[in-house]
Scaffold this motif. Structure first.
Motif, PDB file in Angstrom:
ATOM      1  N   THR A  84       0.832  -1.202   0.000  1.00 47.63           N
ATOM      2  CA  THR A  84       0.000   0.000   0.000  1.00 47.63           C
ATOM      3  C   THR A  84       0.868   1.255   0.000  1.00 47.63           C
ATOM      4  O   THR A  84       0.566   2.240  -0.684  1.00 47.63           O
ATOM      5  N   ALA A 150      -2.499  -2.967  -4.457  1.00 46.12           N
ATOM      6  CA  ALA A 150      -1.413  -2.362  -5.226  1.00 46.12           C
ATOM      7  C   ALA A 150      -1.504  -2.765  -6.699  1.00 46.12           C
ATOM      8  O   ALA A 150      -1.347  -1.932  -7.591  1.00 46.12           O
ATOM      9  N   SER A 205      -4.942   4.791  -1.294  1.00 44.64           N
ATOM     10  CA  SER A 205      -3.841   4.354  -0.430  1.00 44.64           C
ATOM     11  C   SER A 205      -3.926   4.989   0.948  1.00 44.64           C
ATOM     12  O   SER A 205      -3.765   4.312   1.964  1.00 44.64           O
TER      13      SER A 205
END
Length: 301
Positions: A84, A150, A205
């Motif tokens: 992340t 991700a 994120s």
């Protein structure tokens, strides 16, 4: 996939990152060279966009590698959030390149007369779009299967790159009809789309790193637990994302007449249902006795 080792998920995710890096290396070289030779600002901007994507994909790859490290004394939950953080770093890289593309496009617009770019550059952009659509489809399926934030961010970047290339081609084709200014204007659109994608990845994120969790998904998880036999009431439920894993803490209330073993069996059933239906293996269940609301509590004194 239910029951799949999270470390196997990460290794699978690395294949997607490598696929992106390979595609970006090839396409950025072709676009930058062709953009210079064929005098296309839009194609050159698209090439710089792909250069930023190499750095972004490399950051994702490094994050995935770090997240494979097993738990240690300082990281008892493991290193899964490294991916992340990598996505967050990638968003910064993309934002910087997006701003640079806008600056260069602005200079090109104010420079005055310019020749229309060679139409061959448009066909190069369209070919690159097809390549990136293929990479996007591969990474999106893989990210959904292994639940990797991700890699899903990388897949969204792949899709935006395909759209950017289509936009660049449209600007180049338009410039062939006596409107050469359409080419640098398309470069502006490229820069704006890079910034939009960077913002989306940044927001996702930071939301994850601050333990944010989607309310609708939390209600879905609550419903699965509430329908588990033996659960009388959910007193509290929390969830957070740790890399590609979801961690759940829930307090349930059960019949106070149940034995410790029976209460433990309800907890086990909740864990089985969450893994089978939602692919979530990290569930911490706290059991409390259920008490019926008494009349004295609802009436005023």
């Amino acid at each position: 996939m239910p029951g799949l080792d999270p470390y196997q998920n990460i290794r699978a995710g690395e294949r997607g990152a490598w696929a992106s890096i390979a595609a970006y290396l090839l396409l950025s070289g072709i676009k930058l060279a062709a953009g210079y030779v064929l005098s296309s600002s839009a194609l050159t901007a698209d090439g710089y966009n792909n250069l930023s994507d190499i750095a972004a994909s490399a950051a994702v790859l490094i994050g995935l590698r770090i997240s494979r490290k097993p738990p240690d004394k300082d990281h008892p939950y493991g290193h899964f959030r490294a991916e992340t953080i990598a996505a967050l770093i990638a968003s910064f890289i993309m934002a910087m390149v997006g701003l640079q593309v806008l600056i260069d496009a602005g200079r090109s617009i104010t420079a005055g007369d310019r020749a229309a770019p060679d139409p061959a550059s448009a066909w190069i952009a369209l070919g690159a779009a097809l390549v990136m659509l293929g990479v996007y489809a591969y990474n999106r399926r893989l990210a959904a299967r292994i639940r990797s934030q991700a890699l899903m961010a990388a897949a969204k970047d792949n899709l935006s790159d395909a759209l950017v290339s289509v936009g660049a081609a449209a600007g180049i084709f338009g410039s062939q009809f006596g409107m050469p200014w359409l080419d640098p204007v398309a470069a502006v659109a490229v820069g704006l789309l890079i910034l939009k994608t960077a913002w989306g990845i940044f927001y996702s994120s930071t939301h994850t790193l601050t333990d944010g969790f989607d309310e609708k998904e939390l209600e879905t998880l609550r419903g699965t637990i509430e329908r588990t036999k033996g659960v009388r009431r959910i007193k509290d439920i929390k969830a957070r994302i740790h890399g590609s894993n979801v961690l759940i803490d829930v307090i349930i209330q059960v019949d106070p007449e149940l034995s410790l073993i029976e209460s433990h069996q309800i907890s086990d059933e909740i864990e089985r249902r969450m893994e089978r239906r939602h692919n979530i293996a990290n569930v911490h269940v706290h059991v409390e006795p259920y008490e019926e609301p008494s009349a004295s509590r609802t009436e005023g004194t």
